[in-house]
Scaffold this motif. Structure first.
Motif, PDB file in Angstrom:
ATOM      1  N   CYS A   1      80.656  70.770 101.375  1.00  0.00           N
ATOM      2  CA  CYS A   1      81.586  71.337 100.361  1.00  0.00           C
ATOM      3  C   CYS A   1      82.676  70.731  99.887  1.00  0.00           C
ATOM      4  O   CYS A   1      83.402  70.707  99.016  1.00  0.00           O
ATOM      5  CB  CYS A   1      81.640  72.729 100.547  1.00  0.00           C
ATOM      6  SG  CYS A   1      83.153  72.941 101.837  1.00  0.00           S
ATOM      7  N   CYS A   2      83.006  69.728 100.975  1.00  0.00           N
ATOM      8  CA  CYS A   2      84.375  68.876 100.589  1.00  0.00           C
ATOM      9  C   CYS A   2      83.957  67.360 100.366  1.00  0.00           C
ATOM     10  O   CYS A   2      84.997  66.677 100.360  1.00  0.00           O
ATOM     11  CB  CYS A   2      85.052  68.996 101.937  1.00  0.00           C
ATOM     12  SG  CYS A   2      85.793  70.470 102.403  1.00  0.00           S
ATOM     13  N   THR A   3      82.825  67.306  99.897  1.00  0.00           N
ATOM     14  CA  THR A   3      82.404  65.807  99.537  1.00  0.00           C
ATOM     15  C   THR A   3      83.267  65.711  98.104  1.00  0.00           C
ATOM     16  O   THR A   3      83.242  66.447  97.189  1.00  0.00           O
ATOM     17  CB  THR A   3      81.060  65.803  98.974  1.00  0.00           C
ATOM     18  OG1 THR A   3      80.179  65.959 100.167  1.00  0.00           O
ATOM     19  CG2 THR A   3      80.535  64.535  98.713  1.00  0.00           C
ATOM     20  N   ILE A   4      84.093  64.520  98.082  1.00  0.00           N
ATOM     21  CA  ILE A   4      84.887  64.308  97.030  1.00  0.00           C
ATOM     22  C   ILE A   4      84.888  62.813  96.546  1.00  0.00           C
ATOM     23  O   ILE A   4      84.628  62.143  97.216  1.00  0.00           O
ATOM     24  CB  ILE A   4      86.283  64.475  97.693  1.00  0.00           C
ATOM     25  CG1 ILE A   4      86.514  66.046  97.863  1.00  0.00           C
ATOM     26  CG2 ILE A   4      87.264  64.030  96.522  1.00  0.00           C
ATOM     27  CD1 ILE A   4      88.160  66.271  98.567  1.00  0.00           C
ATOM     28  N   ARG A   5      84.430  62.939  95.361  1.00  0.00           N
ATOM     29  CA  ARG A   5      84.439  61.502  94.593  1.00  0.00           C
ATOM     30  C   ARG A   5      85.745  61.273  94.382  1.00  0.00           C
ATOM     31  O   ARG A   5      86.514  61.706  93.528  1.00  0.00           O
ATOM     32  CB  ARG A   5      83.613  61.879  93.565  1.00  0.00           C
ATOM     33  CG  ARG A   5      82.071  61.957  93.388  1.00  0.00           C
ATOM     34  CD  ARG A   5      81.527  62.068  92.180  1.00  0.00           C
ATOM     35  NE  ARG A   5      81.361  60.761  91.514  1.00  0.00           N
ATOM     36  CZ  ARG A   5      80.391  60.043  91.782  1.00  0.00           C
ATOM     37  NH1 ARG A   5      79.133  60.469  92.294  1.00  0.00           N
ATOM     38  NH2 ARG A   5      80.045  58.728  91.247  1.00  0.00           N
ATOM     39  N   GLY A   6      86.403  60.384  95.142  1.00  0.00           N
ATOM     40  CA  GLY A   6      87.665  60.065  95.139  1.00  0.00           C
ATOM     41  C   GLY A   6      88.150  59.353  93.859  1.00  0.00           C
ATOM     42  O   GLY A   6      89.276  60.012  93.194  1.00  0.00           O
ATOM     43  N   GLU A   7      87.496  58.639  93.370  1.00  0.00           N
ATOM     44  CA  GLU A   7      87.882  57.951  91.817  1.00  0.00           C
ATOM     45  C   GLU A   7      87.737  59.022  90.686  1.00  0.00           C
ATOM     46  O   GLU A   7      88.614  58.788  90.067  1.00  0.00           O
ATOM     47  CB  GLU A   7      86.914  56.809  91.487  1.00  0.00           C
ATOM     48  CG  GLU A   7      87.056  55.633  92.846  1.00  0.00           C
ATOM     49  CD  GLU A   7      88.247  55.112  92.759  1.00  0.00           C
ATOM     50  OE1 GLU A   7      89.038  54.943  91.756  1.00  0.00           O
ATOM     51  OE2 GLU A   7      88.583  54.515  93.851  1.00  0.00           O
ATOM     52  N   LEU A   8      86.785  59.819  90.730  1.00  0.00           N
ATOM     53  CA  LEU A   8      86.754  60.805  89.898  1.00  0.00           C
ATOM     54  C   LEU A   8      88.021  61.712  89.966  1.00  0.00           C
ATOM     55  O   LEU A   8      88.412  61.987  88.906  1.00  0.00           O
ATOM     56  CB  LEU A   8      85.414  61.474  89.897  1.00  0.00           C
ATOM     57  CG  LEU A   8      85.109  62.784  89.176  1.00  0.00           C
ATOM     58  CD1 LEU A   8      85.185  62.405  87.451  1.00  0.00           C
ATOM     59  CD2 LEU A   8      84.102  63.619  89.468  1.00  0.00           C
ATOM     60  N   SER A   9      88.258  62.341  91.171  1.00  0.00           N
ATOM     61  CA  SER A   9      89.290  62.877  91.425  1.00  0.00           C
ATOM     62  C   SER A   9      90.631  62.410  90.970  1.00  0.00           C
ATOM     63  O   SER A   9      91.452  63.109  90.255  1.00  0.00           O
ATOM     64  CB  SER A   9      89.427  63.378  92.928  1.00  0.00           C
ATOM     65  OG  SER A   9      90.579  63.842  93.150  1.00  0.00           O
ATOM     66  N   GLN A  10      90.689  61.180  91.238  1.00  0.00           N
ATOM     67  CA  GLN A  10      91.975  60.429  90.789  1.00  0.00           C
ATOM     68  C   GLN A  10      92.083  60.245  89.239  1.00  0.00           C
ATOM     69  O   GLN A  10      93.253  60.448  88.721  1.00  0.00           O
ATOM     70  CB  GLN A  10      91.873  59.049  91.470  1.00  0.00           C
ATOM     71  CG  GLN A  10      93.323  58.416  91.542  1.00  0.00           C
ATOM     72  CD  GLN A  10      94.751  59.395  92.072  1.00  0.00           C
ATOM     73  OE1 GLN A  10      94.483  60.011  93.119  1.00  0.00           O
ATOM     74  NE2 GLN A  10      95.696  59.731  91.276  1.00  0.00           N
ATOM     75  N   SER A  11      90.950  60.329  88.581  1.00  0.00           N
ATOM     76  CA  SER A  11      90.879  59.913  87.331  1.00  0.00           C
ATOM     77  C   SER A  11      91.105  61.061  86.575  1.00  0.00           C
ATOM     78  O   SER A  11      92.136  61.089  85.512  1.00  0.00           O
ATOM     79  CB  SER A  11      89.566  59.361  86.699  1.00  0.00           C
ATOM     80  OG  SER A  11      89.126  58.222  87.207  1.00  0.00           O
ATOM     81  N   ILE A  12      90.916  62.496  87.076  1.00  0.00           N
ATOM     82  CA  ILE A  12      91.251  63.662  86.525  1.00  0.00           C
ATOM     83  C   ILE A  12      92.627  64.042  86.502  1.00  0.00           C
ATOM     84  O   ILE A  12      93.343  64.350  85.701  1.00  0.00           O
ATOM     85  CB  ILE A  12      90.233  64.771  87.003  1.00  0.00           C
ATOM     86  CG1 ILE A  12      88.819  64.465  86.659  1.00  0.00           C
ATOM     87  CG2 ILE A  12      90.685  66.023  86.279  1.00  0.00           C
ATOM     88  CD1 ILE A  12      87.898  65.457  87.179  1.00  0.00           C
ATOM     89  N   LYS A  13      92.910  63.656  87.744  1.00  0.00           N
ATOM     90  CA  LYS A  13      94.428  63.783  88.223  1.00  0.00           C
ATOM     91  C   LYS A  13      95.428  62.904  87.189  1.00  0.00           C
ATOM     92  O   LYS A  13      96.482  63.551  86.588  1.00  0.00           O
ATOM     93  CB  LYS A  13      94.760  63.413  89.800  1.00  0.00           C
ATOM     94  CG  LYS A  13      94.390  64.708  90.530  1.00  0.00           C
ATOM     95  CD  LYS A  13      94.708  64.189  91.801  1.00  0.00           C
ATOM     96  CE  LYS A  13      93.815  65.003  92.993  1.00  0.00           C
ATOM     97  NZ  LYS A  13      93.613  64.430  94.153  1.00  0.00           N
TER      98      LYS A  13
END
Lengths: 347, 109
Positions: free
Chosen positions: A70-82
Protein backbone atom coordinates in the motif's frame (compact mmCIF):
# COMPACT_ATOMS: atom_id res chain seq x y z
CA UNK A 1 -15.57 13.25 6.35
CA UNK A 2 -13.62 15.53 4.16
CA UNK A 3 -15.28 18.09 1.95
CA UNK A 4 -14.91 17.40 -1.73
CA UNK A 5 -14.01 21.00 -2.53
CA UNK A 6 -10.81 20.81 -0.47
CA UNK A 7 -9.24 18.25 -2.73
CA UNK A 8 -8.17 18.37 -6.33
CA UNK A 9 -9.49 15.29 -8.10
CA UNK A 10 -6.93 13.19 -9.97
CA UNK A 11 -8.10 11.20 -12.97
CA UNK A 12 -6.03 8.46 -14.46
CA UNK A 13 -6.30 7.80 -18.17
CA UNK A 14 -4.87 4.39 -18.89
CA UNK A 15 -5.03 1.87 -21.70
CA UNK A 16 -2.70 -0.32 -23.67
CA UNK A 17 -0.11 1.01 -26.12
CA UNK A 18 -1.77 2.64 -29.09
CA UNK A 19 -5.26 2.36 -27.63
CA UNK A 20 -5.96 6.05 -28.09
CA UNK A 21 -5.31 7.57 -24.67
CA UNK A 22 -3.82 10.78 -25.99
CA UNK A 23 -6.46 11.13 -28.69
CA UNK A 24 -9.13 10.75 -26.04
CA UNK A 25 -7.44 13.34 -23.85
CA UNK A 26 -7.21 15.69 -26.77
CA UNK A 27 -10.95 15.40 -27.31
CA UNK A 28 -11.79 15.78 -23.65
CA UNK A 29 -9.56 18.77 -23.06
CA UNK A 30 -11.26 20.63 -25.88
CA UNK A 31 -14.37 20.66 -23.70
CA UNK A 32 -14.72 24.04 -21.98
CA UNK A 33 -15.78 22.24 -18.80
CA UNK A 34 -12.21 20.97 -18.47
CA UNK A 35 -10.51 24.27 -19.15
CA UNK A 36 -8.91 24.31 -15.72
CA UNK A 37 -7.32 20.89 -15.96
CA UNK A 38 -3.63 20.12 -15.57
CA UNK A 39 -2.20 17.11 -17.34
CA UNK A 40 0.72 14.89 -16.42
CA UNK A 41 1.88 12.60 -19.15
CA UNK A 42 4.70 10.11 -18.99
CA UNK A 43 5.22 9.31 -22.58
CA UNK A 44 4.91 11.47 -25.61
CA UNK A 45 3.16 9.55 -28.32
CA UNK A 46 2.58 10.43 -31.92
CA UNK A 47 -0.39 12.58 -31.08
CA UNK A 48 0.62 15.96 -29.78
CA UNK A 49 -1.28 17.58 -26.97
CA UNK A 50 -1.67 21.28 -27.12
CA UNK A 51 -2.45 22.17 -23.58
CA UNK A 52 -1.31 24.90 -21.28
CA UNK A 53 -0.21 22.58 -18.51
CA UNK A 54 1.91 19.67 -19.57
CA UNK A 55 4.57 18.06 -17.47
CA UNK A 56 6.68 15.05 -18.18
CA UNK A 57 7.22 12.28 -15.64
CA UNK A 58 10.25 10.05 -15.68
CA UNK A 59 9.32 6.47 -15.20
CA UNK A 60 10.79 5.47 -11.89
CA UNK A 61 9.23 3.25 -9.32
CA UNK A 62 10.27 3.16 -5.71
CA UNK A 63 9.22 0.09 -3.79
CA UNK A 64 9.93 0.52 -0.12
CA UNK A 65 11.86 -2.29 1.50
CA UNK A 66 9.14 -2.83 4.09
CA UNK A 67 7.21 -4.79 1.50
CA UNK A 68 4.01 -2.95 2.34
CA UNK A 69 2.43 -2.69 -1.07
CA UNK A 70 0.00 0.00 0.00
CA UNK A 71 3.03 2.23 0.35
CA UNK A 72 4.33 1.60 -3.14
CA UNK A 73 5.16 5.08 -4.27
CA UNK A 74 6.13 6.18 -7.70
CA UNK A 75 8.72 8.70 -6.66
CA UNK A 76 8.83 10.70 -9.84
CA UNK A 77 5.10 10.89 -10.17
CA UNK A 78 4.75 11.98 -6.58
CA UNK A 79 7.41 14.67 -7.07
CA UNK A 80 5.81 15.89 -10.28
CA UNK A 81 2.42 16.32 -8.63
CA UNK A 82 4.01 18.07 -5.66
CA UNK A 83 5.88 20.43 -7.99
CA UNK A 84 2.67 21.22 -9.81
CA UNK A 85 0.88 21.82 -6.52
CA UNK A 86 3.69 24.05 -5.31
CA UNK A 87 3.61 26.10 -8.52
CA UNK A 88 -0.14 26.46 -8.24
CA UNK A 89 0.14 27.69 -4.66
CA UNK A 90 2.76 30.24 -5.70
CA UNK A 91 0.71 31.38 -8.65
CA UNK A 92 3.29 30.20 -11.20
CA UNK A 93 0.72 28.10 -13.06
CA UNK A 94 -3.00 28.71 -13.51
CA UNK A 95 -5.17 27.56 -10.65
CA UNK A 96 -6.10 24.13 -12.00
CA UNK A 97 -9.00 22.35 -10.38
CA UNK A 98 -8.43 18.91 -11.84
CA UNK A 99 -5.38 16.82 -12.63
CA UNK A 100 -5.32 14.17 -15.31
CA UNK A 101 -2.49 11.63 -15.44
CA UNK A 102 -1.91 9.73 -18.63
CA UNK A 103 0.00 6.57 -17.88
CA UNK A 104 2.23 4.59 -20.19
CA UNK A 105 0.45 1.82 -22.03
CA UNK A 106 2.45 -0.83 -20.21
CA UNK A 107 1.79 0.53 -16.75
CA UNK A 108 0.02 -1.31 -14.01
CA UNK A 109 -2.41 1.36 -12.80
CA UNK A 110 -2.22 0.34 -9.16
CA UNK A 111 1.04 2.07 -8.13
CA UNK A 112 -0.18 5.32 -9.69
CA UNK A 113 -3.41 5.22 -7.70
CA UNK A 114 -1.48 4.21 -4.62
CA UNK A 115 0.83 7.20 -4.98
CA UNK A 116 -2.00 9.71 -4.88
CA UNK A 117 -3.71 8.09 -1.95
CA UNK A 118 -0.75 6.97 0.16
CA UNK A 119 1.70 9.83 -0.28
CA UNK A 120 1.67 11.77 3.01
CA UNK A 121 1.66 15.16 1.27
CA UNK A 122 -0.48 14.42 -1.75
CA UNK A 123 -3.29 12.79 0.18
CA UNK A 124 -4.03 16.08 1.91
CA UNK A 125 -4.41 18.00 -1.34
CA UNK A 126 -5.54 15.50 -3.95
CA UNK A 127 -8.03 12.69 -4.14
CA UNK A 128 -8.58 9.96 -6.66
CA UNK A 129 -11.22 10.52 -9.29
CA UNK A 130 -12.42 8.24 -12.03
CA UNK A 131 -10.04 5.91 -13.81
CA UNK A 132 -10.70 5.94 -17.55
CA UNK A 133 -9.41 3.03 -19.58
CA UNK A 134 -9.23 3.05 -23.35
CA UNK A 135 -9.50 -0.23 -25.22
CA UNK A 136 -8.67 -0.58 -28.88
CA UNK A 137 -11.62 -2.22 -30.66
CA UNK A 138 -9.36 -3.69 -33.34
CA UNK A 139 -6.54 -5.10 -31.20
CA UNK A 140 -8.17 -5.14 -27.78
CA UNK A 141 -9.06 -8.84 -27.72
CA UNK A 142 -5.49 -9.89 -28.53
CA UNK A 143 -4.03 -7.47 -26.01
CA UNK A 144 -6.39 -8.71 -23.31
CA UNK A 145 -5.37 -12.28 -24.03
CA UNK A 146 -1.64 -11.63 -24.01
CA UNK A 147 -1.00 -8.69 -21.71
CA UNK A 148 -1.87 -8.96 -18.04
CA UNK A 149 -1.46 -5.18 -17.67
CA UNK A 150 -4.22 -4.68 -20.19
CA UNK A 151 -6.61 -6.84 -18.18
CA UNK A 152 -5.76 -4.97 -14.99
CA UNK A 153 -6.34 -1.66 -16.72
CA UNK A 154 -9.82 -2.79 -17.71
CA UNK A 155 -10.61 -4.24 -14.29
CA UNK A 156 -9.76 -1.07 -12.36
CA UNK A 157 -11.61 1.24 -14.76
CA UNK A 158 -14.47 3.42 -13.61
CA UNK A 159 -15.13 4.32 -17.24
CA UNK A 160 -14.34 2.31 -20.34
CA UNK A 161 -13.86 3.92 -23.73
CA UNK A 162 -13.81 1.65 -26.75
CA UNK A 163 -11.69 3.35 -29.40
CA UNK A 164 -11.30 2.79 -33.14
CA UNK A 165 -14.78 1.30 -33.37
CA UNK A 166 -14.99 2.82 -36.84
CA UNK A 167 -12.09 0.57 -37.90
CA UNK A 168 -13.41 -2.66 -36.43
CA UNK A 169 -16.29 -4.70 -37.76
CA UNK A 170 -19.31 -4.82 -35.51
CA UNK A 171 -18.90 -8.51 -34.62
CA UNK A 172 -15.36 -7.95 -33.35
CA UNK A 173 -16.45 -4.90 -31.39
CA UNK A 174 -19.47 -6.66 -29.89
CA UNK A 175 -17.39 -9.67 -28.86
CA UNK A 176 -14.90 -7.35 -27.22
CA UNK A 177 -17.64 -5.46 -25.39
CA UNK A 178 -18.97 -8.78 -24.06
CA UNK A 179 -15.48 -9.63 -22.85
CA UNK A 180 -15.08 -6.23 -21.19
CA UNK A 181 -18.44 -6.66 -19.51
CA UNK A 182 -17.30 -9.92 -17.97
CA UNK A 183 -14.11 -8.34 -16.69
CA UNK A 184 -15.74 -5.19 -15.42
CA UNK A 185 -19.54 -5.31 -15.41
CA UNK A 186 -20.22 -2.01 -13.70
CA UNK A 187 -18.13 0.57 -15.56
CA UNK A 188 -20.13 2.59 -18.11
CA UNK A 189 -18.78 2.08 -21.62
CA UNK A 190 -18.52 4.60 -24.42
CA UNK A 191 -17.75 3.96 -28.05
CA UNK A 192 -15.40 6.77 -28.95
CA UNK A 193 -16.21 6.93 -32.64
CA UNK A 194 -19.99 6.91 -32.28
CA UNK A 195 -20.89 8.26 -28.86
CA UNK A 196 -20.66 11.85 -27.83
CA UNK A 197 -18.00 11.88 -25.13
CA UNK A 198 -19.32 13.80 -22.19
CA UNK A 199 -16.22 15.04 -20.39
CA UNK A 200 -18.18 15.68 -17.20
CA UNK A 201 -19.62 12.19 -17.12
CA UNK A 202 -16.26 10.63 -17.88
CA UNK A 203 -14.10 12.57 -15.47
CA UNK A 204 -16.19 14.40 -12.91
CA UNK A 205 -19.09 12.23 -11.94
CA UNK A 206 -17.67 10.14 -9.15
CA UNK A 207 -19.12 9.17 -5.83
CA UNK A 208 -16.98 11.59 -3.84
CA UNK A 209 -17.72 14.61 -6.01
CA UNK A 210 -21.43 14.02 -5.91
CA UNK A 211 -21.42 13.82 -2.12
CA UNK A 212 -22.24 10.15 -2.00
CA UNK A 213 -25.37 10.42 -4.10
CA UNK A 214 -26.70 6.97 -4.29
CA UNK A 215 -27.55 6.98 -7.98
CA UNK A 216 -23.92 6.25 -8.81
CA UNK A 217 -23.62 3.30 -6.49
CA UNK A 218 -26.89 2.02 -7.84
CA UNK A 219 -25.23 1.92 -11.24
CA UNK A 220 -22.57 -0.40 -9.82
CA UNK A 221 -25.25 -3.00 -9.40
CA UNK A 222 -27.37 -2.03 -12.36
CA UNK A 223 -25.60 -4.52 -14.55
CA UNK A 224 -26.44 -8.03 -13.60
CA UNK A 225 -23.01 -9.06 -12.40
CA UNK A 226 -23.97 -12.67 -12.01
CA UNK A 227 -25.86 -12.92 -15.27
CA UNK A 228 -23.30 -15.46 -16.44
CA UNK A 229 -22.44 -17.50 -13.39
CA UNK A 230 -20.77 -20.08 -15.56
CA UNK A 231 -19.11 -17.65 -17.93
CA UNK A 232 -15.72 -19.07 -17.05
CA UNK A 233 -16.83 -22.43 -18.41
CA UNK A 234 -17.70 -20.97 -21.76
CA UNK A 235 -14.67 -18.80 -21.91
CA UNK A 236 -11.82 -21.26 -22.11
CA UNK A 237 -8.99 -18.93 -22.89
CA UNK A 238 -7.24 -19.07 -19.56
CA UNK A 239 -9.36 -16.20 -18.36
CA UNK A 240 -9.02 -16.51 -14.63
CA UNK A 241 -10.45 -13.05 -13.97
CA UNK A 242 -14.08 -12.97 -13.04
CA UNK A 243 -16.60 -10.60 -11.51
CA UNK A 244 -19.26 -11.54 -9.03
CA UNK A 245 -21.39 -9.93 -6.38
CA UNK A 246 -22.13 -10.93 -2.81
CA UNK A 247 -25.23 -9.90 -0.90
CA UNK A 248 -25.56 -9.97 2.88
CA UNK A 249 -28.70 -9.50 4.92
CA UNK A 250 -28.87 -7.31 7.97
CA UNK A 251 -26.52 -4.65 9.32
CA UNK A 252 -22.89 -5.67 9.59
CA UNK A 253 -20.22 -4.73 12.08
CA UNK A 254 -17.81 -2.25 10.53
CA UNK A 255 -14.82 -3.50 12.50
CA UNK A 256 -15.39 -7.13 11.57
CA UNK A 257 -15.77 -6.14 7.95
CA UNK A 258 -12.59 -4.05 8.20
CA UNK A 259 -10.70 -6.93 9.81
CA UNK A 260 -11.83 -9.25 7.06
CA UNK A 261 -11.10 -6.97 4.12
CA UNK A 262 -7.70 -5.87 5.45
CA UNK A 263 -6.80 -9.54 6.00
CA UNK A 264 -8.03 -10.52 2.54
CA UNK A 265 -6.20 -7.68 0.82
CA UNK A 266 -3.06 -8.24 2.83
CA UNK A 267 -2.82 -11.85 1.68
CA UNK A 268 -4.61 -11.69 -1.69
CA UNK A 269 -4.51 -8.01 -2.65
CA UNK A 270 -2.82 -8.72 -5.96
CA UNK A 271 -5.68 -11.02 -6.92
CA UNK A 272 -8.48 -8.67 -5.85
CA UNK A 273 -8.41 -6.31 -8.80
CA UNK A 274 -11.46 -4.48 -7.66
CA UNK A 275 -13.89 -4.50 -4.77
CA UNK A 276 -16.69 -2.04 -4.33
CA UNK A 277 -20.02 -1.99 -2.70
CA UNK A 278 -22.51 -0.42 -0.38
CA UNK A 279 -22.77 -1.65 3.15
CA UNK A 280 -25.51 -1.56 5.72
CA UNK A 281 -23.35 -0.74 8.74
CA UNK A 282 -24.60 -1.13 12.30
CA UNK A 283 -25.24 2.27 13.79
CA UNK A 284 -25.35 4.12 10.49
CA UNK A 285 -28.77 5.09 9.10
CA UNK A 286 -27.41 5.50 5.58
CA UNK A 287 -25.18 3.14 3.63
CA UNK A 288 -21.41 3.32 3.53
CA UNK A 289 -19.74 2.99 0.14
CA UNK A 290 -16.42 1.16 -0.01
CA UNK A 291 -14.22 1.05 -3.03
CA UNK A 292 -10.86 -0.63 -3.43
CA UNK A 293 -8.28 -1.48 -6.07
CA UNK A 294 -5.91 -4.29 -5.12
CA UNK A 295 -4.23 -3.34 -1.83
CA UNK A 296 -5.66 0.14 -1.92
CA UNK A 297 -8.99 1.04 -0.36
CA UNK A 298 -10.40 4.50 -0.90
CA UNK A 299 -11.67 6.38 2.15
CA UNK A 300 -15.21 5.07 2.71
CA UNK A 301 -18.07 7.43 1.99
CA UNK A 302 -21.26 7.85 3.94
CA UNK A 303 -23.88 8.04 1.25
CA UNK A 304 -26.76 10.45 1.49
CA UNK A 305 -29.42 7.78 1.14
CA UNK A 306 -30.06 4.22 0.04
CA UNK A 307 -30.24 3.90 -3.75
CA UNK A 308 -33.43 1.82 -3.59
CA UNK A 309 -35.61 -0.11 -1.19
CA UNK A 310 -33.04 -2.85 -0.82
CA UNK A 311 -31.25 -2.49 2.54
CA UNK A 312 -28.88 -5.40 2.12
CA UNK A 313 -25.12 -4.99 1.90
CA UNK A 314 -23.87 -5.58 -1.62
CA UNK A 315 -20.29 -6.08 -2.75
CA UNK A 316 -18.94 -6.50 -6.25
CA UNK A 317 -15.59 -8.24 -6.69
CA UNK A 318 -13.35 -8.53 -9.71
CA UNK A 319 -10.81 -11.18 -8.82
CA UNK A 320 -8.10 -13.19 -10.47
CA UNK A 321 -7.92 -16.84 -9.58
CA UNK A 322 -9.97 -16.64 -6.38
CA UNK A 323 -13.12 -18.66 -5.80
CA UNK A 324 -16.35 -16.84 -5.17
CA UNK A 325 -17.68 -19.44 -2.73
CA UNK A 326 -14.53 -19.26 -0.58
CA UNK A 327 -14.67 -15.47 -0.38
CA UNK A 328 -18.35 -15.60 0.48
CA UNK A 329 -17.77 -18.28 3.12
CA UNK A 330 -14.91 -16.33 4.64
CA UNK A 331 -16.81 -13.05 4.90
CA UNK A 332 -19.86 -14.81 6.32
CA UNK A 333 -17.70 -16.50 8.97
CA UNK A 334 -16.19 -13.17 10.02
CA UNK A 335 -19.53 -11.38 10.16
CA UNK A 336 -21.01 -14.22 12.21
CA UNK A 337 -18.47 -13.41 14.92
CA UNK A 338 -20.50 -10.29 15.63
CA UNK A 339 -23.41 -12.44 16.70
CA UNK A 340 -21.32 -14.08 19.42
CA UNK A 341 -21.27 -12.95 23.05
CA UNK A 342 -21.38 -9.18 23.39
CA UNK A 343 -18.13 -7.42 24.01
CA UNK A 344 -17.21 -6.90 27.61
CA UNK A 345 -15.61 -3.61 26.80
CA UNK A 346 -17.36 -0.64 28.29
CA UNK A 347 -15.61 2.65 28.40
CA UNK B 1 4.14 7.92 11.62
CA UNK B 2 3.66 4.77 9.61
CA UNK B 3 5.71 2.32 11.71
CA UNK B 4 6.12 0.06 8.74
CA UNK B 5 7.36 2.49 6.17
CA UNK B 6 8.73 5.30 8.29
CA UNK B 7 6.53 7.72 6.39
CA UNK B 8 5.40 10.62 8.54
CA UNK B 9 1.67 11.04 8.72
CA UNK B 10 1.08 7.75 7.00
CA UNK B 11 -0.87 6.13 9.80
CA UNK B 12 -4.43 6.93 8.75
CA UNK B 13 -6.26 3.88 7.60
CA UNK B 14 -9.53 3.45 5.77
CA UNK B 15 -11.02 1.42 8.60
CA UNK B 16 -10.56 4.45 10.87
CA UNK B 17 -12.34 6.78 8.48
CA UNK B 18 -15.81 5.72 9.34
CA UNK B 19 -17.52 3.65 11.91
CA UNK B 20 -20.22 5.94 12.93
CA UNK B 21 -19.63 9.41 11.55
CA UNK B 22 -17.30 11.39 13.75
CA UNK B 23 -16.17 8.58 16.02
CA UNK B 24 -12.53 9.05 15.15
CA UNK B 25 -12.53 12.79 14.75
CA UNK B 26 -11.12 14.84 17.57
CA UNK B 27 -14.21 16.88 18.22
CA UNK B 28 -16.56 14.14 19.19
CA UNK B 29 -17.24 12.46 22.46
CA UNK B 30 -14.00 10.86 23.75
CA UNK B 31 -15.99 8.23 25.63
CA UNK B 32 -17.55 7.13 22.36
CA UNK B 33 -14.13 6.98 20.79
CA UNK B 34 -12.75 4.83 23.61
CA UNK B 35 -15.77 2.56 23.40
CA UNK B 36 -15.10 2.10 19.70
CA UNK B 37 -11.48 1.20 20.38
CA UNK B 38 -12.52 -1.38 22.96
CA UNK B 39 -15.04 -2.77 20.53
CA UNK B 40 -12.31 -2.97 17.94
CA UNK B 41 -9.98 -4.83 20.31
CA UNK B 42 -12.75 -7.26 21.26
CA UNK B 43 -13.69 -8.03 17.67
CA UNK B 44 -10.09 -8.42 16.57
CA UNK B 45 -9.61 -10.79 19.50
CA UNK B 46 -12.35 -13.04 18.18
CA UNK B 47 -10.30 -13.63 15.05
CA UNK B 48 -6.80 -13.45 16.50
CA UNK B 49 -7.43 -16.10 19.15
CA UNK B 50 -7.43 -18.70 16.39
CA UNK B 51 -3.80 -17.78 15.85
CA UNK B 52 -2.98 -17.68 19.55
CA UNK B 53 -2.60 -13.91 19.45
CA UNK B 54 -4.10 -11.20 21.63
CA UNK B 55 -4.65 -7.54 20.91
CA UNK B 56 -4.89 -4.82 23.54
CA UNK B 57 -5.28 -1.09 23.49
CA UNK B 58 -2.20 0.99 24.17
CA UNK B 59 -2.82 4.51 25.43
CA UNK B 60 -5.76 4.95 23.07
CA UNK B 61 -3.15 5.60 20.41
CA UNK B 62 -1.95 2.20 19.22
CA UNK B 63 -2.56 -1.47 19.79
CA UNK B 64 -0.32 -4.14 21.25
CA UNK B 65 -0.34 -7.46 19.46
CA UNK B 66 1.13 -10.28 21.53
CA UNK B 67 1.81 -13.98 21.35
CA UNK B 68 1.21 -16.33 24.25
CA UNK B 69 4.93 -16.25 25.01
CA UNK B 70 5.00 -12.49 25.20
CA UNK B 71 6.45 -11.52 21.84
CA UNK B 72 4.83 -8.18 21.11
CA UNK B 73 4.42 -5.78 18.21
CA UNK B 74 3.02 -2.28 18.28
CA UNK B 75 0.23 -1.87 15.72
CA UNK B 76 -1.07 1.49 14.55
CA UNK B 77 -4.24 0.35 12.85
CA UNK B 78 -5.96 -2.60 11.25
CA UNK B 79 -3.92 -2.08 8.10
CA UNK B 80 -0.76 -3.07 9.94
CA UNK B 81 -2.35 -5.75 12.06
CA UNK B 82 -1.84 -8.59 9.63
CA UNK B 83 1.71 -7.60 8.74
CA UNK B 84 2.57 -7.68 12.43
CA UNK B 85 0.63 -10.90 13.03
CA UNK B 86 2.48 -12.73 10.28
CA UNK B 87 5.77 -11.41 11.57
CA UNK B 88 5.06 -12.76 15.06
CA UNK B 89 3.71 -16.06 13.79
CA UNK B 90 6.24 -16.63 11.06
CA UNK B 91 3.49 -17.91 8.76
CA UNK B 92 0.77 -16.37 6.62
CA UNK B 93 -2.66 -15.40 7.96
CA UNK B 94 -5.00 -16.34 5.14
CA UNK B 95 -8.73 -15.60 5.53
CA UNK B 96 -9.45 -18.05 2.71
CA UNK B 97 -7.58 -20.96 4.30
CA UNK B 98 -10.19 -23.77 4.67
CA UNK B 99 -8.68 -25.03 7.93
CA UNK B 100 -8.83 -21.56 9.48
CA UNK B 101 -12.38 -21.03 8.20
CA UNK B 102 -13.42 -24.38 9.64
CA UNK B 103 -12.17 -23.36 13.08
CA UNK B 104 -13.75 -19.93 12.76
CA UNK B 105 -17.13 -21.38 11.83
CA UNK B 106 -16.98 -23.99 14.59
CA UNK B 107 -16.27 -21.16 17.02
CA UNK B 108 -14.21 -23.51 19.18
CA UNK B 109 -10.55 -23.58 20.00
Amino acid sequence: MTEAADFTPVNLVTGFLGSGKTTLLQRLLADPALGDTAVLINEFGEVGLDHHLLERIDDTMVLLQSGCLCCTIRGELSQSIKDLHSKRERGLVPNFRRLVIESTGLADPFPILSTVQADPVLKHHFRLGNVITTVDAVNGAVQLARQPECTKQVAVADRLVLTKTDLADSETADALVARLRRLNPSAPLWRAAEDRLDAEALLSHDLFALGGKSVLAQRWFAQEVDAHPHAHDRNRHGDSIRAFSLVFDGPLDWTLFGLWLTMLLHRHGNAVLRVKGILNVEGSPTPVAVHGVQHLVHPPIHMAAWPDGDRRSRLVFIVEGLERRVIERSLAAFLALGAQAPTSAVA
Amino acid sequence: MCALCGVLGGAEHWTDATVRPGVFTRNTDPVQRRRERFNRVANAGRVLRFYGLTLSDWQSASFLLSTATGKTELVDNLGHLWVAAEKLLGRPCDPLDPAFLGRLEAGGD
